[in-house]
Design a protein around this motif. Structure first.
Motif, PDB file in Angstrom:
ATOM      1  N   SER A 120       0.831  -1.198   0.000  1.00 20.97           N
ATOM      2  CA  SER A 120       0.000   0.000   0.000  1.00 20.97           C
ATOM      3  C   SER A 120       0.864   1.246   0.000  1.00 20.97           C
ATOM      4  O   SER A 120       2.079   1.180   0.055  1.00 20.97           O
ATOM      5  CB  SER A 120      -0.903   0.002   1.233  1.00 20.97           C
ATOM      6  OG  SER A 120      -0.120   0.157   2.385  1.00 20.97           O
ATOM      7  N   ASP A 121       0.205   2.405  -0.054  1.00 19.14           N
ATOM      8  CA  ASP A 121       0.908   3.677  -0.009  1.00 19.14           C
ATOM      9  C   ASP A 121       1.094   4.163   1.419  1.00 19.14           C
ATOM     10  O   ASP A 121       1.493   5.305   1.627  1.00 19.14           O
ATOM     11  CB  ASP A 121       0.136   4.733  -0.803  1.00 19.14           C
ATOM     12  CG  ASP A 121       0.195   4.476  -2.296  1.00 19.14           C
ATOM     13  OD1 ASP A 121       1.147   3.806  -2.731  1.00 19.14           O
ATOM     14  OD2 ASP A 121      -0.698   4.952  -3.015  1.00 19.14           O
ATOM     15  N   ASP A 122       0.801   3.336   2.389  1.00 18.80           N
ATOM     16  CA  ASP A 122       0.925   3.716   3.790  1.00 18.80           C
ATOM     17  C   ASP A 122       2.400   3.833   4.156  1.00 18.80           C
ATOM     18  O   ASP A 122       3.156   2.872   4.011  1.00 18.80           O
ATOM     19  CB  ASP A 122       0.243   2.673   4.674  1.00 18.80           C
ATOM     20  CG  ASP A 122       0.231   3.052   6.139  1.00 18.80           C
ATOM     21  OD1 ASP A 122       0.552   4.217   6.438  1.00 18.80           O
ATOM     22  OD2 ASP A 122      -0.102   2.191   6.966  1.00 18.80           O
ATOM     23  N   PRO A 123       2.867   4.998   4.609  1.00 24.00           N
ATOM     24  CA  PRO A 123       4.290   5.148   4.931  1.00 24.00           C
ATOM     25  C   PRO A 123       4.706   4.340   6.151  1.00 24.00           C
ATOM     26  O   PRO A 123       5.885   4.065   6.332  1.00 24.00           O
ATOM     27  CB  PRO A 123       4.454   6.651   5.175  1.00 24.00           C
ATOM     28  CG  PRO A 123       3.093   7.144   5.477  1.00 24.00           C
ATOM     29  CD  PRO A 123       2.142   6.237   4.773  1.00 24.00           C
ATOM     30  N   LEU A 124       3.758   3.924   6.982  1.00 23.05           N
ATOM     31  CA  LEU A 124       4.107   3.156   8.171  1.00 23.05           C
ATOM     32  C   LEU A 124       3.982   1.654   7.951  1.00 23.05           C
ATOM     33  O   LEU A 124       4.247   0.867   8.855  1.00 23.05           O
ATOM     34  CB  LEU A 124       3.226   3.581   9.347  1.00 23.05           C
ATOM     35  CG  LEU A 124       3.367   5.042   9.768  1.00 23.05           C
ATOM     36  CD1 LEU A 124       2.406   5.363  10.880  1.00 23.05           C
ATOM     37  CD2 LEU A 124       4.784   5.332  10.193  1.00 23.05           C
ATOM     38  N   ALA A 125       3.562   1.240   6.751  1.00 23.59           N
ATOM     39  CA  ALA A 125       3.363  -0.180   6.491  1.00 23.59           C
ATOM     40  C   ALA A 125       4.682  -0.946   6.563  1.00 23.59           C
ATOM     41  O   ALA A 125       4.727  -2.073   7.054  1.00 23.59           O
ATOM     42  CB  ALA A 125       2.703  -0.379   5.145  1.00 23.59           C
TER      43      ALA A 125
END
Length: 143
Positions: A120-125
């Motif tokens: 995903s585009d989640d920076p915390l993923a």
């Protein structure tokens, strides 16, 4: 930068300096210069307060108006080409691993989990995936 923009920027700096001077000359109780004189004169206590208040209002209005005008001129001037640095977004889009740039890829050592890119585009993923891989497996407690 256009000469009009530079001229207006200098005028705004002069207005800001004048406004600072006018504000500092006023009394903190709302009075003006407090200089004596005839009761109906400009430099009487009441006349100075009215003059300083009007001058402050005029200078503040000019300052805000020039600020809006300068912002509009700056946005129109940069509308033709974006001057933003987009190198970080370009670097993030190319997902070439750093090890391929320095030499051949090496297999991870035994016991070291392989790092994968987040889907995903989640920076915390990526941080969450690394934390879940490094955490010891725990069985759920039975009640």
């Amino acid at each position: 930068m256009s000469s009009l923009f530079t001229f207006l920027l200098v005028v705004q700096a002069l207005i800001a300096a004048a406004m600072i001077g006018v504000i500092l000359m006023q009394k903190s109780e709302g009075g003006g210069l407090g200089v004596g004189g005839s009761p109906a004169g400009l430099l009487s206590a009441r006349g100075a307060a009215d003059f300083m208040t009007r001058l402050t209002t005029i200078l503040a209005t000019l300052f805000v108006g020039l600020s809006i005008l300068l912002a509009a001129l700056a946005s129109v001037g940069s509308a033709g080409g974006s001057s933003l640095d987009t190198s970080l977004s370009k670097a993030a889009q190319t997902s070439a691993p750093a090890s391929s740039m320095t030499g051949p890829a090496q297999a991870p050592a035994a016991g070291t989990p392989a790092q994968t890119a987040p889907a995903s585009d989640d920076p915390l993923a990526a941080a969450a995936a690394a934390a879940s891989q490094n955490a010891p497996a725990q069985a759920p407690a039975k009640k």
